[in-house]
Design a protein around this motif. Structure first.
Motif, PDB file in Angstrom:
ATOM      1  N   SER A 144     -29.114  16.867  57.380  1.00 19.97           N
ATOM      2  CA  SER A 144     -28.034  17.354  56.518  1.00 19.97           C
ATOM      3  C   SER A 144     -27.160  18.311  57.332  1.00 19.97           C
ATOM      4  O   SER A 144     -27.668  19.200  58.006  1.00 19.97           O
ATOM      5  CB  SER A 144     -28.623  18.096  55.317  1.00 19.97           C
ATOM      6  OG  SER A 144     -27.590  18.784  54.638  1.00 19.97           O
ATOM      7  N   GLY A 154     -25.265  20.525  56.231  1.00 19.22           N
ATOM      8  CA  GLY A 154     -25.254  21.857  55.629  1.00 19.22           C
ATOM      9  C   GLY A 154     -23.943  22.239  54.997  1.00 19.22           C
ATOM     10  O   GLY A 154     -23.787  23.360  54.526  1.00 19.22           O
ATOM     11  N   PHE A 155     -23.007  21.309  54.969  1.00 13.09           N
ATOM     12  CA  PHE A 155     -21.674  21.646  54.452  1.00 13.09           C
ATOM     13  C   PHE A 155     -21.663  21.788  52.931  1.00 13.09           C
ATOM     14  O   PHE A 155     -21.142  22.747  52.393  1.00 13.09           O
ATOM     15  CB  PHE A 155     -20.670  20.575  54.908  1.00 13.09           C
ATOM     16  CG  PHE A 155     -19.296  20.740  54.337  1.00 13.09           C
ATOM     17  CD1 PHE A 155     -18.455  21.736  54.809  1.00 13.09           C
ATOM     18  CD2 PHE A 155     -18.843  19.911  53.321  1.00 13.09           C
ATOM     19  CE1 PHE A 155     -17.182  21.893  54.281  1.00 13.09           C
ATOM     20  CE2 PHE A 155     -17.577  20.064  52.795  1.00 13.09           C
ATOM     21  CZ  PHE A 155     -16.744  21.059  53.275  1.00 13.09           C
ATOM     22  N   CYS A 156     -22.239  20.833  52.216  1.00 14.66           N
ATOM     23  CA  CYS A 156     -22.140  20.897  50.749  1.00 14.66           C
ATOM     24  C   CYS A 156     -23.480  21.253  50.108  1.00 14.66           C
ATOM     25  O   CYS A 156     -24.545  20.951  50.631  1.00 14.66           O
ATOM     26  CB  CYS A 156     -21.562  19.593  50.185  1.00 14.66           C
ATOM     27  SG  CYS A 156     -22.701  18.215  50.098  1.00 14.66           S
ATOM     28  N   THR A 157     -23.384  21.890  48.944  1.00 10.89           N
ATOM     29  CA  THR A 157     -24.563  22.430  48.264  1.00 10.89           C
ATOM     30  C   THR A 157     -25.622  21.370  47.930  1.00 10.89           C
ATOM     31  O   THR A 157     -26.793  21.551  48.267  1.00 10.89           O
ATOM     32  CB  THR A 157     -24.131  23.150  46.966  1.00 10.89           C
ATOM     33  OG1 THR A 157     -23.048  24.015  47.277  1.00 10.89           O
ATOM     34  CG2 THR A 157     -25.275  23.935  46.364  1.00 10.89           C
ATOM     35  N   PRO A 158     -25.269  20.262  47.256  1.00 13.93           N
ATOM     36  CA  PRO A 158     -26.317  19.345  46.815  1.00 13.93           C
ATOM     37  C   PRO A 158     -27.129  18.753  47.962  1.00 13.93           C
ATOM     38  O   PRO A 158     -28.340  18.574  47.824  1.00 13.93           O
ATOM     39  CB  PRO A 158     -25.558  18.242  46.061  1.00 13.93           C
ATOM     40  CG  PRO A 158     -24.130  18.416  46.407  1.00 13.93           C
ATOM     41  CD  PRO A 158     -23.933  19.830  46.796  1.00 13.93           C
ATOM     42  N   ARG A 195     -27.342  20.088  51.245  1.00 15.14           N
ATOM     43  CA  ARG A 195     -27.997  21.148  52.024  1.00 15.14           C
ATOM     44  C   ARG A 195     -29.242  21.675  51.314  1.00 15.14           C
ATOM     45  O   ARG A 195     -30.314  21.760  51.905  1.00 15.14           O
ATOM     46  CB  ARG A 195     -27.003  22.288  52.260  1.00 15.14           C
ATOM     47  CG  ARG A 195     -27.525  23.432  53.110  1.00 15.14           C
ATOM     48  CD  ARG A 195     -26.500  24.552  53.241  1.00 15.14           C
ATOM     49  NE  ARG A 195     -26.237  25.228  51.985  1.00 15.14           N
ATOM     50  CZ  ARG A 195     -25.047  25.358  51.415  1.00 15.14           C
ATOM     51  NH1 ARG A 195     -23.991  24.857  52.005  1.00 15.14           N
ATOM     52  NH2 ARG A 195     -24.914  25.977  50.260  1.00 15.14           N
ATOM     53  N   VAL A 196     -29.104  22.029  50.044  1.00 19.16           N
ATOM     54  CA  VAL A 196     -30.225  22.601  49.300  1.00 19.16           C
ATOM     55  C   VAL A 196     -31.079  21.493  48.692  1.00 19.16           C
ATOM     56  O   VAL A 196     -32.313  21.550  48.723  1.00 19.16           O
ATOM     57  CB  VAL A 196     -29.723  23.560  48.193  1.00 19.16           C
ATOM     58  CG1 VAL A 196     -30.888  24.302  47.569  1.00 19.16           C
ATOM     59  CG2 VAL A 196     -28.704  24.544  48.755  1.00 19.16           C
ATOM     60  N   GLY A 197     -30.420  20.468  48.159  1.00 17.41           N
ATOM     61  CA  GLY A 197     -31.141  19.391  47.482  1.00 17.41           C
ATOM     62  C   GLY A 197     -32.116  18.672  48.402  1.00 17.41           C
ATOM     63  O   GLY A 197     -33.256  18.408  48.012  1.00 17.41           O
ATOM     64  N   GLU A 239     -33.682  19.769  50.941  1.00 16.77           N
ATOM     65  CA  GLU A 239     -34.835  20.634  51.215  1.00 16.77           C
ATOM     66  C   GLU A 239     -35.738  20.721  49.973  1.00 16.77           C
ATOM     67  O   GLU A 239     -36.970  20.680  50.085  1.00 16.77           O
ATOM     68  CB  GLU A 239     -34.339  22.034  51.617  1.00 16.77           C
ATOM     69  CG  GLU A 239     -35.408  23.090  51.776  1.00 16.77           C
ATOM     70  CD  GLU A 239     -36.321  22.896  52.984  1.00 16.77           C
ATOM     71  OE1 GLU A 239     -35.959  22.091  53.870  1.00 16.77           O
ATOM     72  OE2 GLU A 239     -37.395  23.527  53.024  1.00 16.77           O
TER      73      GLU A 239
END
Lengths: 466, 253
Positions: A360, A362-366, A368-370, A372
């Motif tokens: 990922s 790491g640019f967009c929230t879903p 980057r976090v999703g 993980e």
């Protein structure tokens, strides 16, 4: 394995032991056995693209005889679609680039072959580089481009020197440089740019960012690279295999290409077959060939599932093997990973999830976090601590990533997960605990307190997990 | 996403330069994105990484809407006549809540002890979305605090990687004090200075790059509690009724 830009193939326990000896004796890399670095083409079934190649210059001369718009129309008639995964019509891309005003135009060959399980572009670059470069020159002729860039996957740096030699030879033959093949005003040359190893840079807008020395994150489209690409100029980005096909179509004509394949998927496609089969390697078939046919050819037995198009693609189970690979049914970027009945499809999904979380950007929230969160949830189930609520949450995460990610990476990661849960529910179900298990391990949380108090008796432990 | 049954009839009421947002006509100017037009019209779609006057990024994905049945971020999609945009649906409320929860668990956000509380767009957006708990597993990442600058505090624990300070520094302050680095969960805000510390960068407390931070990652020192808790921006009205964006659209920074 890649060690200081040197590739070591066919890693066996024996070879690793030998390698350890060399490292302990501080033997420099240059003195390691050269056979260790041998990369074989391993072509098992050649078709139109992997068979007879046009002699250098022949396809280009045929293209030039048609005039630029004529060549573009030929590609349009051939209904050639991109071989990198998205399957976008090549002629539409070219036409958009050609029709967009610009002080200069670029042709980029996307050789960032990063999808796990695909290795066809490597073979094309290793053995048919002339055909690839010729395809770039034809694209330049058709679109009016002056500059070419080959974006070479970082792990393929061992191909850099041979590719440079091919380019040099083509310059000497008058196939690159000024007034190509004696045509005044047709000036075009190609440079090679080596990537740094990010999977996301295979996405064309991220690739262009990377080419410009910036962080490889996908951009906002439209405008498409064909309108505003490298340095803001109209840029055509095509996959290695697509450019190979361009040369063959220029050489043999659109009618020959449409004589193969299906109504919406004309021509021939190269597949990288790997996994549980007797004869892995490259297999080329006309579009419309069934999964079953390919499994038979590669000597796969007791097959449970095939991952088509890599982790970003789709996984088909045994009941679907009659389906065929073409844009009407199973679209594929070329990876064909075979899993036999001994494989645990939950572990397959977990390993793909690891890949996506690692890659990922790491640019967009879903994404980057999703990605993980997905990995942590799968790890929890793998440890035997998962319940039905974890499975429900996984599906929800998959849906969030699929629907709201900025680019295809996050969307495919979500799609892969949902696909896996729906097709192989048993491999998930059998790991679930019948009781509710909290998301964290209370006993593990107390470890620091036990350490501080130096007390490890039963009373300092909490049994909350089965 | 199921389109509302009554949307089709309403779409015919739109003018040549308007689309519908949840059935209501929104006028747009040529070249505007859906979000720009919606905010200028005084309506609200949740967003964190977009700020009037700067190019859209599409990073936080909070402004995800359904455009003619397809999911897209309102900040990156050009407005077109007749588009049917849906934002206030159960599915999209739920999606936004999840995205906000992701942003919360990814960093270290402790609102009760944060000086930005009440002025924080992340906190205010979470209230607006009805988020009452983090839901997902907390990452509790180990992140640094850069207190080196005499006037500015950079607390990476609170950074949501929106990229607005990067844009503001380059495009408004004519500096280049920030950049994004790393990938995946290691993505982080970089300070462009030899030491990597804020004190060696060219940033000043008056820079837009500092003021634009939607959360408490970049804060002016010694001003954290000048306005008492309870009297702050989003204490007074919810973020959906905040007119900061539409005001600034008229007078770009």
């Amino acid at each position: 394995l890649i060690n200081h830009q040197r590739v070591v193939t066919k890693l066996t326990t024996e070879r690793i032991a030998q390698m350890a000896v060399l490292i302990e004796q501080a033997v420099p890399l240059e003195l390691w056995p050269s056979s260790w670095s041998a990369v074989n083409d391993n072509i098992q079934h050649a078709g139109a693209l992997l068979g007879t190649q046009p002699a250098p210059g022949v396809a280009l001369a045929a293209a030039m005889a048609r005039q630029p718009q004529g060549m573009l129309d030929e590609i349009k008639q051939a209904n050639l679609r991109g071989c990198g995964g998205a399957g976008y019509a090549t002629a539409s891309k070219w036409q958009l680039c050609r029709d967009t005003p610009g002080q200069a135009r670029y042709v980029v060959c996307n050789a960032d072959e990063g999808e796990p399980g695909t290795f066809k572009d490597r073979v094309l670059l290793a053995s048919f580089a002339d055909t690839v470069f010729e395809g770039m020159s034809i694209a330049a002729w058709a679109t009016g481009a002056q500059h070419g860039l080959l974006y070479l996957r970082g792990e393929y740096c061992f191909l850099l020197a041979p590719l440079q030699a091919v380019l040099q030879h083509r310059r000497q033959q008058g196939l690159l440089g000024k007034s190509i093949l004696g045509q005044p005003g047709f000036d075009f040359d190609i440079q090679i740019h080596v990537g740094a190893g990010a999977y996301v840079c295979g996405e064309e807008s991220a690739l262009i960012e990377s080419l410009q020395g910036r962080r490889g994150t996908p951009g906002i489209r439209p405008p498409y690279p064909a309108q505003r690409g490298y340095l803001g100029l109209p840029t055509v980005v095509n996959n290695v295999e697509t450019l190979c096909a361009v040369s063959h179509i220029a050489w043999r004509g659109a009618r020959w290409w449409t004589g193969m394949g299906t109504a919406q998927s004309s021509g021939s496609k190269i597949h990288s077959i790997s996994g549980d089969c007797a004869r892995p390697g490259l297999y080329e078939y006309a579009y419309g060939t069934s999964v079953q046919h390919m499994l038979l050819d590669c000597g796969a037995q007791c097959t449970q599932a095939v991952q088509i198009g890599g982790p970003s693609g789709v996984c088909v189970s045994a009941s679907e093997f009659a389906r065929s690979i073409c844009f009407e049914d199973l679209a594929s970027a070329g990876a064909f990973m075979v899993f036999d009945e001994s494989r645990d499809m939950f572990e397959v999904a977990r390993s793909f999830a690891q890949f996506f979380a690692h890659e990922s950007c790491g640019f967009c929230t879903p994404c980057r976090v999703g990605s993980e969160l997905v990995l942590r949830q799968l790890d929890k189930i793998q440890r035997g601590h998962g319940g039905n609520q974890d499975l429900a949450q996984l599906s929800q995460l998959g849906q969030i990533m699929q629907s709201s990610s900025h680019c295809g990476l996050g969307a495919s990661a979500g799609g892969m997960l949902q696909n896996s849960i729906s097709k192989f529910p048993l491999s998930y179900q059998r790991r679930l605990s019948r009781h509710f298990v909290p998301g964290f391990d209370l006993d593990a949380e107390l470890s620091q307190a036990r350490l501080a108090g130096a007390r490890h008796v039963a009373a300092t432990h909490l049994q909350t997990l089965p | 996403m199921k389109p509302l049954a009554n949307v089709t009839s309403e779409a015919s009421d739109t003018g040549p330069s308007s689309f519908t947002l949840d059935g209501q006509a929104i006028d747009f100017a040529a070249g505007e994105t859906i979000l720009q037009a919606v905010i200028r019209a005084g309506q609200y779609i949740a967003h964190l990484c977009w700020h009037p006057g700067y190019p859209a990024q599409g990073a936080c994905r909070l402004c995800t809407v359904s455009v003619d049945g397809r999911m897209a971020s309102a900040c990156t999609v050009q407005a077109q006549a007749g588009q049917m945009v849906q934002s206030r649906t159960d599915a999209l409320h739920s999606l936004r809540r999840s995205l906000l929860q992701m942003l919360f668990v990814e960093g270290n956000h402790f609102c009760p002890s944060c000086e930005k509380s009440g002025n924080c767009r992340l906190q205010a957006s979470a209230y607006e979305a009805g988020m009452t708990e983090p839901h997902f597993e907390e990452f509790y990442p180990q992140r640094r605090v850069d207190a080196s600058h005499p006037d500015i505090l950079l607390d990476h624990n609170r950074c949501i990687l929106c990229g607005l300070c990067v844009q503001a520094s380059q495009l408004f302050d004519n500096k280049d004090d920030f950049a994004m680095g790393g990938h995946g969960t290691q993505t982080n805000l970089l300070v462009n200075s030899i030491s990597g510390l804020l004190q060696d960068s060219s940033i000043a407390v008056t820079d837009h790059a500092m003021q634009i931070c939607p959360v408490g990652a970049l804060m002016a020192k010694r001003q954290g509690f000048l306005t008492p808790i309870g009297q702050r921006r989003y204490d007074l009205h919810p973020i959906s009724q905040d007119r900061e964006d539409s005001d600034e659209l008229r007078t770009p920074p």
